[in-house]
Design a protein around this motif. Structure first.
Motif, PDB file in Angstrom:
ATOM      1  N   LEU A   1       0.826  -1.206   0.000  1.00 50.58           N
ATOM      2  CA  LEU A   1       0.000   0.000   0.000  1.00 50.58           C
ATOM      3  C   LEU A   1       0.862   1.258   0.000  1.00 50.58           C
ATOM      4  O   LEU A   1       0.617   2.198  -0.779  1.00 50.58           O
ATOM      5  N   ILE A   2       1.871   1.309   0.851  1.00 52.19           N
ATOM      6  CA  ILE A   2       2.731   2.478   0.945  1.00 52.19           C
ATOM      7  C   ILE A   2       3.502   2.685  -0.351  1.00 52.19           C
ATOM      8  O   ILE A   2       3.579   3.799  -0.895  1.00 52.19           O
ATOM      9  N   GLY A   3       4.089   1.621  -0.873  1.00 54.68           N
ATOM     10  CA  GLY A   3       4.899   1.737  -2.076  1.00 54.68           C
ATOM     11  C   GLY A   3       4.118   2.244  -3.270  1.00 54.68           C
ATOM     12  O   GLY A   3       4.575   3.116  -4.014  1.00 54.68           O
ATOM     13  N   VAL A   4       2.913   1.725  -3.466  1.00 55.76           N
ATOM     14  CA  VAL A   4       2.112   2.102  -4.620  1.00 55.76           C
ATOM     15  C   VAL A   4       1.411   3.440  -4.387  1.00 55.76           C
ATOM     16  O   VAL A   4       1.454   4.344  -5.239  1.00 55.76           O
ATOM     17  N   GLY A   5       0.761   3.609  -3.222  1.00 54.32           N
ATOM     18  CA  GLY A   5      -0.060   4.789  -2.970  1.00 54.32           C
ATOM     19  C   GLY A   5       0.728   6.080  -2.967  1.00 54.32           C
ATOM     20  O   GLY A   5       0.392   7.027  -3.687  1.00 54.32           O
ATOM     21  N   ILE A   6       1.799   6.146  -2.168  1.00 48.65           N
ATOM     22  CA  ILE A   6       2.569   7.385  -2.084  1.00 48.65           C
ATOM     23  C   ILE A   6       3.317   7.641  -3.391  1.00 48.65           C
ATOM     24  O   ILE A   6       3.425   8.792  -3.841  1.00 48.65           O
ATOM     25  N   SER A   7       3.823   6.589  -4.027  1.00 46.90           N
ATOM     26  CA  SER A   7       4.529   6.771  -5.297  1.00 46.90           C
ATOM     27  C   SER A   7       3.625   7.395  -6.348  1.00 46.90           C
ATOM     28  O   SER A   7       4.029   8.313  -7.073  1.00 46.90           O
ATOM     29  N   LEU A   8       2.401   6.910  -6.450  1.00 45.56           N
ATOM     30  CA  LEU A   8       1.464   7.483  -7.417  1.00 45.56           C
ATOM     31  C   LEU A   8       1.159   8.934  -7.086  1.00 45.56           C
ATOM     32  O   LEU A   8       1.064   9.783  -7.980  1.00 45.56           O
ATOM     33  N   GLY A   9       1.021   9.247  -5.795  1.00 49.72           N
ATOM     34  CA  GLY A   9       0.765  10.618  -5.398  1.00 49.72           C
ATOM     35  C   GLY A   9       1.926  11.539  -5.738  1.00 49.72           C
ATOM     36  O   GLY A   9       1.727  12.658  -6.236  1.00 49.72           O
ATOM     37  N   MET A  10       3.151  11.093  -5.472  1.00 52.00           N
ATOM     38  CA  MET A  10       4.335  11.885  -5.799  1.00 52.00           C
ATOM     39  C   MET A  10       4.423  12.140  -7.298  1.00 52.00           C
ATOM     40  O   MET A  10       4.652  13.269  -7.753  1.00 52.00           O
ATOM     41  N   TYR A  11       4.242  11.082  -8.080  1.00 46.46           N
ATOM     42  CA  TYR A  11       4.368  11.209  -9.528  1.00 46.46           C
ATOM     43  C   TYR A  11       3.259  12.098 -10.094  1.00 46.46           C
ATOM     44  O   TYR A  11       3.510  12.971 -10.930  1.00 46.46           O
ATOM     45  N   ALA A  12       2.031  11.887  -9.622  1.00 48.32           N
ATOM     46  CA  ALA A  12       0.902  12.678 -10.126  1.00 48.32           C
ATOM     47  C   ALA A  12       1.089  14.157  -9.828  1.00 48.32           C
ATOM     48  O   ALA A  12       0.853  15.018 -10.697  1.00 48.32           O
ATOM     49  N   SER A  13       1.541  14.490  -8.625  1.00 43.05           N
ATOM     50  CA  SER A  13       1.723  15.906  -8.286  1.00 43.05           C
ATOM     51  C   SER A  13       2.838  16.534  -9.114  1.00 43.05           C
ATOM     52  O   SER A  13       2.744  17.695  -9.522  1.00 43.05           O
ATOM     53  N   GLY A  14       3.908  15.766  -9.388  1.00 41.28           N
ATOM     54  CA  GLY A  14       4.977  16.289 -10.234  1.00 41.28           C
ATOM     55  C   GLY A  14       4.502  16.576 -11.645  1.00 41.28           C
ATOM     56  O   GLY A  14       4.837  17.614 -12.237  1.00 41.28           O
ATOM     57  N   ARG A  15       3.687  15.672 -12.211  1.00 37.82           N
ATOM     58  CA  ARG A  15       3.150  15.901 -13.556  1.00 37.82           C
ATOM     59  C   ARG A  15       2.198  17.088 -13.581  1.00 37.82           C
ATOM     60  O   ARG A  15       2.185  17.880 -14.529  1.00 37.82           O
ATOM     61  N   LEU A  16       1.384  17.210 -12.549  1.00 39.90           N
ATOM     62  CA  LEU A  16       0.454  18.339 -12.482  1.00 39.90           C
ATOM     63  C   LEU A  16       1.203  19.672 -12.412  1.00 39.90           C
ATOM     64  O   LEU A  16       0.794  20.663 -13.027  1.00 39.90           O
ATOM     65  N   ILE A  17       2.303  19.684 -11.668  1.00 40.41           N
ATOM     66  CA  ILE A  17       3.094  20.908 -11.569  1.00 40.41           C
ATOM     67  C   ILE A  17       3.679  21.283 -12.925  1.00 40.41           C
ATOM     68  O   ILE A  17       3.652  22.446 -13.346  1.00 40.41           O
ATOM     69  N   ASP A  18       4.243  20.307 -13.644  1.00 36.25           N
ATOM     70  CA  ASP A  18       4.804  20.602 -14.962  1.00 36.25           C
ATOM     71  C   ASP A  18       3.726  21.107 -15.923  1.00 36.25           C
ATOM     72  O   ASP A  18       3.993  21.928 -16.801  1.00 36.25           O
ATOM     73  N   ARG A  19       2.509  20.625 -15.751  1.00 35.29           N
ATOM     74  CA  ARG A  19       1.442  21.001 -16.671  1.00 35.29           C
ATOM     75  C   ARG A  19       0.894  22.395 -16.393  1.00 35.29           C
ATOM     76  O   ARG A  19       0.606  23.160 -17.319  1.00 35.29           O
ATOM     77  N   TYR A  20       0.728  22.730 -15.116  1.00 35.34           N
ATOM     78  CA  TYR A  20       0.002  23.954 -14.776  1.00 35.34           C
ATOM     79  C   TYR A  20       0.868  25.106 -14.272  1.00 35.34           C
ATOM     80  O   TYR A  20       0.460  26.266 -14.346  1.00 35.34           O
ATOM     81  N   SER A  21       2.049  24.827 -13.732  1.00 36.82           N
ATOM     82  CA  SER A  21       2.796  25.895 -13.057  1.00 36.82           C
ATOM     83  C   SER A  21       3.349  26.939 -14.016  1.00 36.82           C
ATOM     84  O   SER A  21       3.556  28.093 -13.631  1.00 36.82           O
ATOM     85  N   VAL A  22       3.627  26.559 -15.267  1.00 30.14           N
ATOM     86  CA  VAL A  22       4.163  27.525 -16.223  1.00 30.14           C
ATOM     87  C   VAL A  22       3.149  28.632 -16.493  1.00 30.14           C
ATOM     88  O   VAL A  22       3.498  29.808 -16.632  1.00 30.14           O
ATOM     89  N   ARG A  23       1.874  28.282 -16.528  1.00 31.76           N
ATOM     90  CA  ARG A  23       0.818  29.274 -16.805  1.00 31.76           C
ATOM     91  C   ARG A  23       0.235  29.855 -15.521  1.00 31.76           C
ATOM     92  O   ARG A  23      -0.166  31.022 -15.498  1.00 31.76           O
ATOM     93  N   TYR A  24       0.161  29.051 -14.464  1.00 32.46           N
ATOM     94  CA  TYR A  24      -0.473  29.491 -13.223  1.00 32.46           C
ATOM     95  C   TYR A  24       0.476  29.215 -12.064  1.00 32.46           C
ATOM     96  O   TYR A  24       0.576  28.089 -11.580  1.00 32.46           O
ATOM     97  N   ARG A  25       1.147  30.259 -11.618  1.00 32.77           N
ATOM     98  CA  ARG A  25       2.143  30.077 -10.575  1.00 32.77           C
ATOM     99  C   ARG A  25       1.538  29.584  -9.275  1.00 32.77           C
ATOM    100  O   ARG A  25       2.191  28.876  -8.504  1.00 32.77           O
ATOM    101  N   GLN A  26       0.280  29.949  -9.010  1.00 33.46           N
ATOM    102  CA  GLN A  26      -0.361  29.524  -7.767  1.00 33.46           C
ATOM    103  C   GLN A  26      -0.610  28.019  -7.713  1.00 33.46           C
ATOM    104  O   GLN A  26      -0.999  27.491  -6.669  1.00 33.46           O
TER     105      GLN A  26
END
Length: 439
Positions: A280-305
């Protein structure tokens, strides 16, 4: 004099990362796995350690929280200052060897004071391991790719915890808790040698210039007080650090007592922990880390907040699942609820690291990353486990069978404190973007 370029950059037309960059990322992530694995062994093996050395929940909270954090804080800043001026790969390698040797010493400890001393020495890992790695990765990956790269690097904590649960609990069940510390510490010493021999120090700020036709300016060494004053003089970086600290107050408290909670109050065995909780820990937190990193690359360039809103949304999503986890009468149902917090709790880390690394000059990145970790760990690692262990000891007098459950419930207000601070940060970042002509 020309105006300095904005530290937060739009992606330039750099070529994609080559095989060496991906190797470096993989190697540093593995070192981070070992770093976190070694640090989490104490909480994973809390029950057999309690049985052997006779320590209380409060003592466990101190040794995994305050004592560790205090030692980290005494050396993190000078180590980061050195890494900003010296070879970061060598600093990382030496730190890895030192914390791995300290992990071996944990397994050889015969008394609680000896275990305290060994655990404090493991704090070298946080001080000399993570901040140099942040800066090395930032110099191997161009803007626009760093969120994903740092998100992958930040898989180290969940993978380290999962491997610690799986291998540490399995070794402890088959042999003893001491054997787990010794074996995994030796692995870390070998890893330190490999990093020293195979990773090349990258050029500082080499990917921060436009891809074509612009010669990079000479990189001066940043002054110690100059960097400290810059960091704590910026409202966005200070508020980010405090919001992350409030988040880590919850995550480190939970992380350091979940195994003990599942075993003592939910009826889980060490063998079941090694299989189901590790997965559970290996899969759950890893997916959360990866998803947040992808979301940042997608949205942070246009929306700093986005650097603040993504963590706030994640924490809000974690609250109902965390409440269900604490309430659940049996470990099977508790683990189902725990899926939510393991995914959402760590939406803050990749955005926070990416924001700091993008927002400061290349010659201030290691020091700035260390200052971020300093504030985060003083609040989160230093106080979170210490508070939860003391709360459990307090409630045990009247509720001996479920003192940890009641202590876990008291963490819920801290979720909302962290959410509020990230929303405040979002307003600050939006205002800064508007002043700079962005979104």
């Amino acid at each position: 004099m020309k105006a300095a370029p904005s530290p937060l950059q739009a992606p330039a037309a750099h070529p994609p990362p080559d095989a060496r960059a991906w190797y470096v990322l993989g190697a540093l992530c593995f070192v981070y796995v070992l770093n976190f694995l070694d640090r989490q062994l104490l909480s994973i093996l809390a029950k057999p350690i309690q049985d052997d050395l006779g320590v209380t929940d409060g003592q466990l909270g101190l040794i995994s929280g305050l004592y560790f954090a205090l030692f980290y804080c005494t050396i993190s800043i000078p180590v980061a200052w050195l890494a900003d001026r010296a070879n970061r790969v060598k600093v990382l390698s030496i730190a890895c060897a030192l914390w791995s040797a300290a992990t071996v010493a944990c397994g050889l400890s015969a008394t609680y004071p000896q275990l305290v001393a060994a655990r404090m020495a493991v704090g070298v890992g946080e001080a000399g391991g993570v901040p140099p790695s942040y800066a090395i990765i930032t110099d191997y990956f161009a803007p626009g790719r760093r969120g994903t790269a740092l998100g992958l690097f930040n898989l180290g904590p969940p993978l380290g915890q999962a491997m610690g649960v799986a291998f540490g609990a399995s070794i402890a069940a088959a042999y003893s808790w001491r054997s787990a510390f010794v074996v995994l510490g030796v692995v870390g010493i070998v890893a330190a040698i490999v990093v020293w021999a195979t990773i090349r120090e990258p050029k500082r700020g080499g990917l921060d210039q436009p891809a074509a036709g612009v010669a990079p300016a000479p990189m001066e060494k940043a002054g110690f007080m100059e960097t400290v004053s810059m960091f704590f003089g910026r409202k966005d970086l200070v508020l980010l650090s405090l919001a992350c600290g409030a988040t880590q107050f919850v995550t480190y408290a939970v992380m350091n007592f979940t195994v003990l909670f599942l075993m003592r109050e939910k009826g889980m065995s060490l063998q079941e922990v090694a299989l189901y909780y590790a997965l559970l820990i290996g899969v759950g937190i890893s997916l959360g880390m990866y998803a947040s990193g992808r979301l940042i690359d997608r949205y942070s360039v246009r929306y700093r907040q986005a650097y603040a809103l993504i963590p706030a949304v994640g924490l809000l999503g974690a609250v109902p699942f965390f409440t269900g986890f604490v309430w659940a009468p049996r470990w099977e149902l508790a683990l189902l609820f725990l899926i939510g917090p393991t995914f959402f709790n760590y939406f803050y880390l990749s955005p926070a690291v990416a924001l700091v690394q993008e927002a400061v000059r290349p010659n201030q990145r290691v020091m700035s990353g260390a200052l971020l970790l300093l504030v985060m760990n003083l609040i989160g690692l230093g106080l979170g486990p210490t508070y939860l262990g003391a709360a459990s000891d307090y409630f045990r007098a009247t509720n001996p069978d479920n003192s940890l459950q009641i202590a876990f419930y008291t963490l819920i207000p801290f979720y909302f404190l962290a959410i509020g601070m990230f929303l405040m940060l979002a307003r600050v970042l939006k205002g800064m973007a508007h002043r700079n002509g962005g979104h």
